[in-house]
Design an enzyme around this catalytic site. Structure first.
Site, PDB file in Angstrom:
ATOM      1  N   GLU A  48       0.862  -1.184   0.000  1.00  0.00           N
ATOM      2  CA  GLU A  48       0.000   0.000   0.000  1.00  0.00           C
ATOM      3  C   GLU A  48       0.898   1.233   0.000  1.00  0.00           C
ATOM      4  O   GLU A  48       1.789   1.361   0.849  1.00  0.00           O
ATOM      5  CB  GLU A  48      -0.935   0.046   1.213  1.00  0.00           C
ATOM      6  N   GLU A  73       5.083   4.553   3.640  1.00  0.00           N
ATOM      7  CA  GLU A  73       4.549   5.858   4.010  1.00  0.00           C
ATOM      8  C   GLU A  73       5.700   6.861   4.109  1.00  0.00           C
ATOM      9  O   GLU A  73       6.704   6.596   4.759  1.00  0.00           O
ATOM     10  CB  GLU A  73       3.803   5.717   5.361  1.00  0.00           C
ATOM     11  N   ASP A 123      -2.446  11.985  -2.305  1.00  0.00           N
ATOM     12  CA  ASP A 123      -2.460  13.454  -2.241  1.00  0.00           C
ATOM     13  C   ASP A 123      -2.734  14.029  -3.630  1.00  0.00           C
ATOM     14  O   ASP A 123      -2.049  13.673  -4.600  1.00  0.00           O
ATOM     15  CB  ASP A 123      -1.113  13.969  -1.730  1.00  0.00           C
ATOM     16  N   LYS A 127      -2.246  22.403  -6.700  1.00  0.00           N
ATOM     17  CA  LYS A 127      -1.615  23.494  -7.453  1.00  0.00           C
ATOM     18  C   LYS A 127      -0.975  22.944  -8.726  1.00  0.00           C
ATOM     19  O   LYS A 127      -0.271  21.932  -8.682  1.00  0.00           O
ATOM     20  CB  LYS A 127      -0.539  24.181  -6.607  1.00  0.00           C
ATOM     21  N   ASP A 159     -11.503  10.705  -3.802  1.00  0.00           N
ATOM     22  CA  ASP A 159     -12.700  11.555  -3.756  1.00  0.00           C
ATOM     23  C   ASP A 159     -12.561  12.711  -4.745  1.00  0.00           C
ATOM     24  O   ASP A 159     -13.491  13.489  -4.904  1.00  0.00           O
ATOM     25  CB  ASP A 159     -12.852  12.154  -2.361  1.00  0.00           C
TER      26      ASP A 159
HETATM   27  C1  LIG Z   1      -4.318  11.920   1.778  1.00  0.00           C
HETATM   28  S1  LIG Z   1      -3.355  10.837   2.722  1.00  0.00           S
HETATM   29  C2  LIG Z   1      -4.291   9.287   2.641  1.00  0.00           C
HETATM   30  C3  LIG Z   1      -3.913   8.334   3.743  1.00  0.00           C
HETATM   31  C4  LIG Z   1      -4.657   6.980   3.712  1.00  0.00           C
HETATM   32  N1  LIG Z   1      -4.392   6.280   2.464  1.00  0.00           N
HETATM   33  C5  LIG Z   1      -6.125   7.161   3.913  1.00  0.00           C
HETATM   34  O1  LIG Z   1      -6.875   6.952   2.948  1.00  0.00           O
HETATM   35  O2  LIG Z   1      -6.529   7.494   5.041  1.00  0.00           O
HETATM   36  C6  LIG Z   1      -1.991  10.507   1.629  1.00  0.00           C
HETATM   37  C7  LIG Z   1      -0.837   9.787   2.316  1.00  0.00           C
HETATM   38  O3  LIG Z   1       0.145   9.453   1.354  1.00  0.00           O
HETATM   39  C8  LIG Z   1       1.439   9.742   1.873  1.00  0.00           C
HETATM   40  N2  LIG Z   1       2.300   9.929   0.695  1.00  0.00           N
HETATM   41  C9  LIG Z   1       2.257  10.915  -0.216  1.00  0.00           C
HETATM   42  N3  LIG Z   1       3.160  10.722  -1.181  1.00  0.00           N
HETATM   43  C10 LIG Z   1       3.813   9.562  -0.875  1.00  0.00           C
HETATM   44  C11 LIG Z   1       4.847   8.820  -1.490  1.00  0.00           C
HETATM   45  N4  LIG Z   1       5.425   9.211  -2.643  1.00  0.00           N
HETATM   46  N5  LIG Z   1       5.266   7.676  -0.888  1.00  0.00           N
HETATM   47  C12 LIG Z   1       4.702   7.255   0.246  1.00  0.00           C
HETATM   48  N6  LIG Z   1       3.703   7.918   0.871  1.00  0.00           N
HETATM   49  C13 LIG Z   1       3.255   9.050   0.316  1.00  0.00           C
HETATM   50  C14 LIG Z   1       1.223  10.956   2.721  1.00  0.00           C
HETATM   51  O4  LIG Z   1       2.253  11.145   3.666  1.00  0.00           O
HETATM   52  C15 LIG Z   1      -0.127  10.639   3.352  1.00  0.00           C
HETATM   53  O5  LIG Z   1       0.016   9.919   4.536  1.00  0.00           O
END
Ligand SMILES: C[S@@+](CC[C@H](N)C(=O)[O-])C[C@H]1O[C@@H](n2cnc3c(N)ncnc32)[C@H](O)[C@@H]1O
Length: 235
Positions: A48, A73, A123, A127, A159
């Site tokens: 994941e 993560e 994420d 922007k 979403d």
């Molecule tokens: C919007 S949160 C969603 C978290 C979880 N999947 C949820 O649905 O509750 C996005 C997560 O992806 C992590 N993240 C973003 N870019 C990443 C990357 N290149 N590698 C690993 N994690 C990443 C962020 O730190 C964050 O915890």
């Protein structure tokens, strides 16, 4: 929740004092290979990307005891929280690695190693100048196609309508993948921990009444796609 300009990173040594047990590893500047992380005996390995606080990783280790689930993560605080929850569950068929998930797939995972890659609520980087930091950019298909085994899946939920469009375009244009709506429903019917659910962001967005789009992209067998492209590994 953003990584600012740090997404291209790998490797800041990160100290953490609240070691939650044995379920967390900090990749640093030289993360281990996937094979070094998976205990002997697991043929079925899934990753994941961006598990956040780890609700899905924890549920998946319970739902699928014969599968090893690695959560990658980027944010240490979230990885640590997720690892604590996993440690408290007592299950050993999962762990958290602090690293950049895309880089890890690129250079630490051998070909066809994975039965699935899960990416839930990535994420959106709204922007325009940050768009290149999204996980689903044009380059990601080749990365996913290499590491996912024949008939394995990339599973996505978001979403964000614009980002959903980008996911559908990027993955839909890739000859190595095909969207599988039957599999989307099958996994939903199987319940928590099989795909898509539960995650913290899912819960939040359902409460807000937002529309959530879920996709399952199947890795087409190499004997079919290699014929089309003339590339890839022999079947
Ligand atoms: C919007 S949160 C969603 C978290 C979880 N999947 C949820 O649905 O509750 C996005 C997560 O992806 C992590 N993240 C973003 N870019 C990443 C990357 N290149 N590698 C690993 N994690 C990443 C962020 O730190 C964050 O915890």
């Amino acid at each position: 929740m953003s990584l600012g300009g740090k997404l291209a990173f790998r490797g800041r040594a990160q100290d953490h004092e609240d070691d939650p047990g044995d379920r967390l590893l900090i990749g640093g500047d030289n993360p281990p290979e996937l094979t070094e992380l998976v205990p002997a005996g697991f043929e079925h390995v899934e990753i994941e990307i961006g598990p956040g606080k780890g609700a899905f990783v924890v549920a998946a280790t319970e739902a699928k005891p014969d599968t090893f689930l690695l959560g990658i993560e980027a944010a240490l605080g979230y990885a640590s929280l997720a690892a604590t929850r996993l440690h408290e569950s007592g299950r050993k068929n999962g762990m958290l690695l602090v690293d950049n998930g895309k880089l890890f797939l690129e250079d630490r995972v051998q070909e066809q190693a994975l039965a699935a890659v899960h990416v839930y609520f990535p994420d959106p980087w709204p922007k325009r100048r940050h768009r290149g930091r999204r996980f689903f950019t044009d380059d990601v298909c080749a990365v996913l196609a290499r590491v996912i085994r024949d008939d394995g899946y990339c599973l996505v939920a978001t979403d964000n309508a614009a980002y959903a469009g980008q996911v559908a375009r990027v993955m839909g244009n890739a000859s190595m993948f095909e969207r599988d709506e039957h599999e989307e429903q099958r996994r939903i019917d199987l319940g928590p921990g099989h795909a898509f659910s539960p995650t913290n962001f899912e819960r939040k967005y359902i409460e807000q009444g937002r529309v959530i789009r879920r996709y399952a992209f199947r890795r087409l067998p190499r004997r079919i796609t290699d014929k089309d492209t003339g590339s890839g590994s022999p079947a």
